[in-house]
Design a protein around this motif. Structure first.
Motif, PDB file in Angstrom:
ATOM      1  N   LEU A 101      20.204  -2.499  -5.825  1.00 44.27           N
ATOM      2  CA  LEU A 101      20.775  -1.936  -7.051  1.00 44.27           C
ATOM      3  C   LEU A 101      20.848  -0.415  -6.974  1.00 44.27           C
ATOM      4  CD1 LEU A 101      18.979  -4.204  -9.677  1.00 44.27           C
ATOM      5  CD2 LEU A 101      21.360  -4.347  -8.955  1.00 44.27           C
ATOM      6  N   ASP A 102      19.821   0.198  -6.412  1.00 43.53           N
ATOM      7  CA  ASP A 102      19.831   1.656  -6.262  1.00 43.53           C
ATOM      8  C   ASP A 102      20.901   2.116  -5.281  1.00 43.53           C
ATOM      9  OD1 ASP A 102      17.833   2.028  -8.083  1.00 43.53           O
ATOM     10  OD2 ASP A 102      16.229   2.283  -6.614  1.00 43.53           O
ATOM     11  N   ALA A 103      21.260   1.257  -4.342  1.00 46.20           N
ATOM     12  CA  ALA A 103      22.303   1.604  -3.374  1.00 46.20           C
ATOM     13  C   ALA A 103      23.698   1.529  -3.987  1.00 46.20           C
ATOM     14  CB  ALA A 103      22.230   0.681  -2.157  1.00 46.20           C
ATOM     15  N   GLY A 104      23.799   0.997  -5.208  1.00 51.97           N
ATOM     16  CA  GLY A 104      25.090   0.973  -5.879  1.00 51.97           C
ATOM     17  C   GLY A 104      25.590  -0.395  -6.284  1.00 51.97           C
ATOM     18  N   ALA A 105      24.814  -1.452  -6.023  1.00 51.32           N
ATOM     19  CA  ALA A 105      25.257  -2.793  -6.400  1.00 51.32           C
ATOM     20  C   ALA A 105      25.253  -2.954  -7.919  1.00 51.32           C
ATOM     21  CB  ALA A 105      24.358  -3.852  -5.768  1.00 51.32           C
ATOM     22  N   ASP A 106      26.214  -3.717  -8.424  1.00 52.08           N
ATOM     23  CA  ASP A 106      26.284  -4.017  -9.851  1.00 52.08           C
ATOM     24  C   ASP A 106      25.465  -5.248 -10.215  1.00 52.08           C
ATOM     25  OD1 ASP A 106      28.410  -2.048 -10.793  1.00 52.08           O
ATOM     26  OD2 ASP A 106      29.450  -3.043  -9.148  1.00 52.08           O
ATOM     27  N   ASP A 107      25.232  -6.109  -9.240  1.00 54.12           N
ATOM     28  CA  ASP A 107      24.534  -7.361  -9.508  1.00 54.12           C
ATOM     29  C   ASP A 107      24.049  -7.921  -8.185  1.00 54.12           C
ATOM     30  OD1 ASP A 107      23.497  -9.510 -10.880  1.00 54.12           O
ATOM     31  OD2 ASP A 107      25.414 -10.283 -11.591  1.00 54.12           O
ATOM     32  N   TYR A 108      23.219  -8.946  -8.242  1.00 54.71           N
ATOM     33  CA  TYR A 108      22.760  -9.610  -7.023  1.00 54.71           C
ATOM     34  C   TYR A 108      22.539 -11.085  -7.315  1.00 54.71           C
ATOM     35  CZ  TYR A 108      18.133  -9.633  -9.126  1.00 54.71           C
ATOM     36  OH  TYR A 108      17.082  -9.859  -9.975  1.00 54.71           O
ATOM     37  N   LEU A 109      22.676 -11.892  -6.275  1.00 54.54           N
ATOM     38  CA  LEU A 109      22.382 -13.318  -6.351  1.00 54.54           C
ATOM     39  C   LEU A 109      21.480 -13.676  -5.185  1.00 54.54           C
ATOM     40  CD1 LEU A 109      25.838 -14.939  -7.255  1.00 54.54           C
ATOM     41  CD2 LEU A 109      23.747 -15.039  -8.615  1.00 54.54           C
ATOM     42  N   VAL A 110      20.412 -14.401  -5.478  1.00 52.60           N
ATOM     43  CA  VAL A 110      19.479 -14.818  -4.441  1.00 52.60           C
ATOM     44  C   VAL A 110      19.891 -16.189  -3.921  1.00 52.60           C
ATOM     45  CG1 VAL A 110      17.078 -15.387  -3.926  1.00 52.60           C
ATOM     46  CG2 VAL A 110      17.604 -13.470  -5.450  1.00 52.60           C
ATOM     47  N   PHE A 168      27.226  10.972 -14.130  1.00 58.43           N
ATOM     48  CA  PHE A 168      28.663  10.806 -13.916  1.00 58.43           C
ATOM     49  C   PHE A 168      29.125   9.443 -14.415  1.00 58.43           C
ATOM     50  CE2 PHE A 168      32.427   9.474 -11.685  1.00 58.43           C
ATOM     51  CZ  PHE A 168      33.226  10.609 -11.726  1.00 58.43           C
ATOM     52  N   ASP A 169      28.393   8.388 -14.063  1.00 60.66           N
ATOM     53  CA  ASP A 169      28.790   7.040 -14.479  1.00 60.66           C
ATOM     54  C   ASP A 169      28.824   6.923 -16.005  1.00 60.66           C
ATOM     55  OD1 ASP A 169      28.922   6.363 -11.817  1.00 60.66           O
ATOM     56  OD2 ASP A 169      26.949   5.425 -11.760  1.00 60.66           O
ATOM     57  N   LEU A 170      27.844   7.534 -16.663  1.00 57.20           N
ATOM     58  CA  LEU A 170      27.795   7.495 -18.121  1.00 57.20           C
ATOM     59  C   LEU A 170      29.002   8.211 -18.721  1.00 57.20           C
ATOM     60  CD1 LEU A 170      26.342   6.859 -20.763  1.00 57.20           C
ATOM     61  CD2 LEU A 170      24.935   8.896 -20.393  1.00 57.20           C
ATOM     62  N   LEU A 171      29.309   9.392 -18.202  1.00 55.35           N
ATOM     63  CA  LEU A 171      30.468  10.139 -18.704  1.00 55.35           C
ATOM     64  C   LEU A 171      31.763   9.381 -18.440  1.00 55.35           C
ATOM     65  CD1 LEU A 171      31.651  12.683 -19.968  1.00 55.35           C
ATOM     66  CD2 LEU A 171      31.633  13.733 -17.696  1.00 55.35           C
ATOM     67  N   ALA A 172      31.864   8.731 -17.279  1.00 53.27           N
ATOM     68  CA  ALA A 172      33.079   7.996 -16.946  1.00 53.27           C
ATOM     69  C   ALA A 172      33.322   6.853 -17.927  1.00 53.27           C
ATOM     70  CB  ALA A 172      32.991   7.456 -15.516  1.00 53.27           C
ATOM     71  N   MET A 188      24.165   0.599 -21.217  1.00 45.71           N
ATOM     72  CA  MET A 188      23.107   0.191 -20.289  1.00 45.71           C
ATOM     73  C   MET A 188      23.633  -0.819 -19.278  1.00 45.71           C
ATOM     74  SD  MET A 188      20.458   1.992 -21.006  1.00 45.71           S
ATOM     75  CE  MET A 188      19.349   1.172 -19.858  1.00 45.71           C
ATOM     76  N   ALA A 189      24.472  -1.753 -19.757  1.00 49.42           N
ATOM     77  CA  ALA A 189      25.003  -2.789 -18.874  1.00 49.42           C
ATOM     78  C   ALA A 189      25.944  -2.207 -17.833  1.00 49.42           C
ATOM     79  CB  ALA A 189      25.716  -3.860 -19.691  1.00 49.42           C
ATOM     80  N   GLN A 190      26.787  -1.260 -18.240  1.00 45.25           N
ATOM     81  CA  GLN A 190      27.798  -0.737 -17.332  1.00 45.25           C
ATOM     82  C   GLN A 190      27.268   0.356 -16.411  1.00 45.25           C
ATOM     83  OE1 GLN A 190      31.849  -0.160 -18.977  1.00 45.25           O
ATOM     84  NE2 GLN A 190      31.042  -0.932 -20.895  1.00 45.25           N
ATOM     85  N   VAL A 191      26.288   1.124 -16.866  1.00 42.63           N
ATOM     86  CA  VAL A 191      25.796   2.243 -16.076  1.00 42.63           C
ATOM     87  C   VAL A 191      24.541   1.872 -15.284  1.00 42.63           C
ATOM     88  CG1 VAL A 191      24.931   4.625 -16.171  1.00 42.63           C
ATOM     89  CG2 VAL A 191      26.791   3.898 -17.685  1.00 42.63           C
ATOM     90  N   PRO A 199      12.987  -0.060 -21.407  1.00 42.05           N
ATOM     91  CA  PRO A 199      13.324   0.801 -22.549  1.00 42.05           C
ATOM     92  C   PRO A 199      14.650   1.510 -22.311  1.00 42.05           C
ATOM     93  CG  PRO A 199      11.615   1.804 -21.189  1.00 42.05           C
ATOM     94  CD  PRO A 199      11.802   0.410 -20.674  1.00 42.05           C
ATOM     95  N   THR A 200      15.387   1.728 -23.400  1.00 34.01           N
ATOM     96  CA  THR A 200      16.680   2.413 -23.282  1.00 34.01           C
ATOM     97  C   THR A 200      16.525   3.918 -23.428  1.00 34.01           C
ATOM     98  OG1 THR A 200      17.125   2.126 -25.645  1.00 34.01           O
ATOM     99  CG2 THR A 200      17.929   0.404 -24.141  1.00 34.01           C
ATOM    100  N   LYS A 201      15.280   4.417 -23.445  1.00 30.42           N
ATOM    101  CA  LYS A 201      15.054   5.856 -23.525  1.00 30.42           C
ATOM    102  C   LYS A 201      15.720   6.573 -22.360  1.00 30.42           C
ATOM    103  CE  LYS A 201      13.071   9.525 -25.293  1.00 30.42           C
ATOM    104  NZ  LYS A 201      13.513  10.063 -26.603  1.00 30.42           N
ATOM    105  N   THR A 202      15.823   5.905 -21.220  1.00 34.44           N
ATOM    106  CA  THR A 202      16.475   6.527 -20.061  1.00 34.44           C
ATOM    107  C   THR A 202      17.916   6.905 -20.387  1.00 34.44           C
ATOM    108  OG1 THR A 202      16.972   6.249 -17.714  1.00 34.44           O
ATOM    109  CG2 THR A 202      17.211   4.301 -19.084  1.00 34.44           C
ATOM    110  N   LEU A 203      18.586   6.141 -21.254  1.00 35.06           N
ATOM    111  CA  LEU A 203      19.945   6.473 -21.678  1.00 35.06           C
ATOM    112  C   LEU A 203      19.956   7.794 -22.449  1.00 35.06           C
ATOM    113  CD1 LEU A 203      22.944   5.990 -22.284  1.00 35.06           C
ATOM    114  CD2 LEU A 203      22.244   4.407 -24.097  1.00 35.06           C
ATOM    115  N   ASP A 204      19.006   7.960 -23.370  1.00 31.06           N
ATOM    116  CA  ASP A 204      18.958   9.184 -24.170  1.00 31.06           C
ATOM    117  C   ASP A 204      18.669  10.406 -23.295  1.00 31.06           C
ATOM    118  OD1 ASP A 204      19.280   7.653 -26.551  1.00 31.06           O
ATOM    119  OD2 ASP A 204      17.158   7.158 -26.477  1.00 31.06           O
ATOM    120  N   VAL A 205      17.767  10.246 -22.336  1.00 29.72           N
ATOM    121  CA  VAL A 205      17.422  11.354 -21.445  1.00 29.72           C
ATOM    122  C   VAL A 205      18.626  11.740 -20.589  1.00 29.72           C
ATOM    123  CG1 VAL A 205      15.984  12.046 -19.489  1.00 29.72           C
ATOM    124  CG2 VAL A 205      14.972  10.782 -21.399  1.00 29.72           C
TER     125      VAL A 205
END
Length: 245
Positions: A101-110, A168-172, A188-191, A199-205
């Motif tokens: 996910l940190d590498a840029g994936a939007d989702d994963y399936l095991v 950048f992703d949030l602004l986009a 949160m879902a898109q970014v 917690p969604t505090k990361t969005l506010d920060v």
């Protein structure tokens, strides 16, 4: 897959999977459900296909014979910031999922997973894309602000704004829906991740940092300009407005 001159209305999928059984199952199953599918067995072939075919979605197996899947995910995201990237992995350790996910994936399936689960995930992701996803704009102009999602650049006046990836992703997302309210859940879902439970505090920060960077860039521009305002909608989310902040 599509070419730049001929864009099919069917979502175009690129499957990068070296296992013959899984690859054939995905290729056949996805085609039978109306997707335009290309199947590559190596990372190098997949990267070349992504560059030429402009897929809407890439299904990427992490266990490839010629490339590290995490590195390939990072390269795909760098070259194609708007594409949906879903990782397919047999690795179940949390650290591997986080790395993907940190590498840029939007989702994963095991693995193993069923085709019906994959189809449901794809429908959920594609529903959130703007209409006409294949030919959508990649640059958005809001006043003196220009956000180019393909080049991943942000200009305010004559200054390039140095944004972190999530800023950048949030602004986009906000620029794509300029003038419209976007809920905290959608942001949160898109970014970050549609399955985010923290917690969604990361969005506010992140939003606060984004505002500061835009304000500073506006002051640094010659002549100085005002950034469009990002309005806080208490109890709901945020809205990027045409008027100046």
């Amino acid at each position: 897959m599509r070419t730049p001159q001929d864009r099919s209305p069917a979502p175009a999928l690129l499957v990068i999977e070296d296992d013959d059984t899984i690859g054939r199952h995905l290729d056949t199953g996805l085609r039978s459900h109306g997707y335009s599918t290309t199947w590559c067995r190596t990372g190098s072939e997949g990267l070349a296909a992504a560059d030429t075919g402009l897929p809407d979605v890439v299904l990427l197996d992490l266990g490839l014979p010629d490339a590290d899947g995490i590195d390939l995910a990072r390269e795909l995201r760098s070259r194609h910031p708007d594409m949906l990237l879903v990782i397919l992995t047999a690795r179940t350790d949390e650290i591997d999922v986080i790395a993907g996910l940190d590498a840029g994936a939007d989702d994963y399936l095991v693995k193993p997973f069923t085709l019906s689960v994959l189809l449901a995930r794809l429908r959920a992701h594609l529903r959130r894309l703007p209409a006409g996803h294949g030919g959508r704009e990649t640059a958005y102009r809001v006043g003196d602000l220009t956000v180019d999602t393909r080049a991943r650049t942000c200009l305010l006046g004559d200054v390039e704004v140095p944004l972190r990836p999530k800023e950048f992703d949030l602004l986009a997302v906000l620029a794509r829906h300029v003038g419209a309210a976007v809920s905290r859940e959608d942001l949160m879902a898109q970014v970050w991740d549609e399955n985010w439970f923290g917690p969604t505090k990361t969005l506010d920060v992140t939003l606060a940092s984004l505002r500061r960077r835009l304000q500073q860039a506006g002051l640094d521009s010659r002549p100085p300009v005002d950034a469009p305002s990002i309005t806080t909608l208490r109890g709901y989310g945020y809205r990027l407005d045409e008027d100046r902040g």
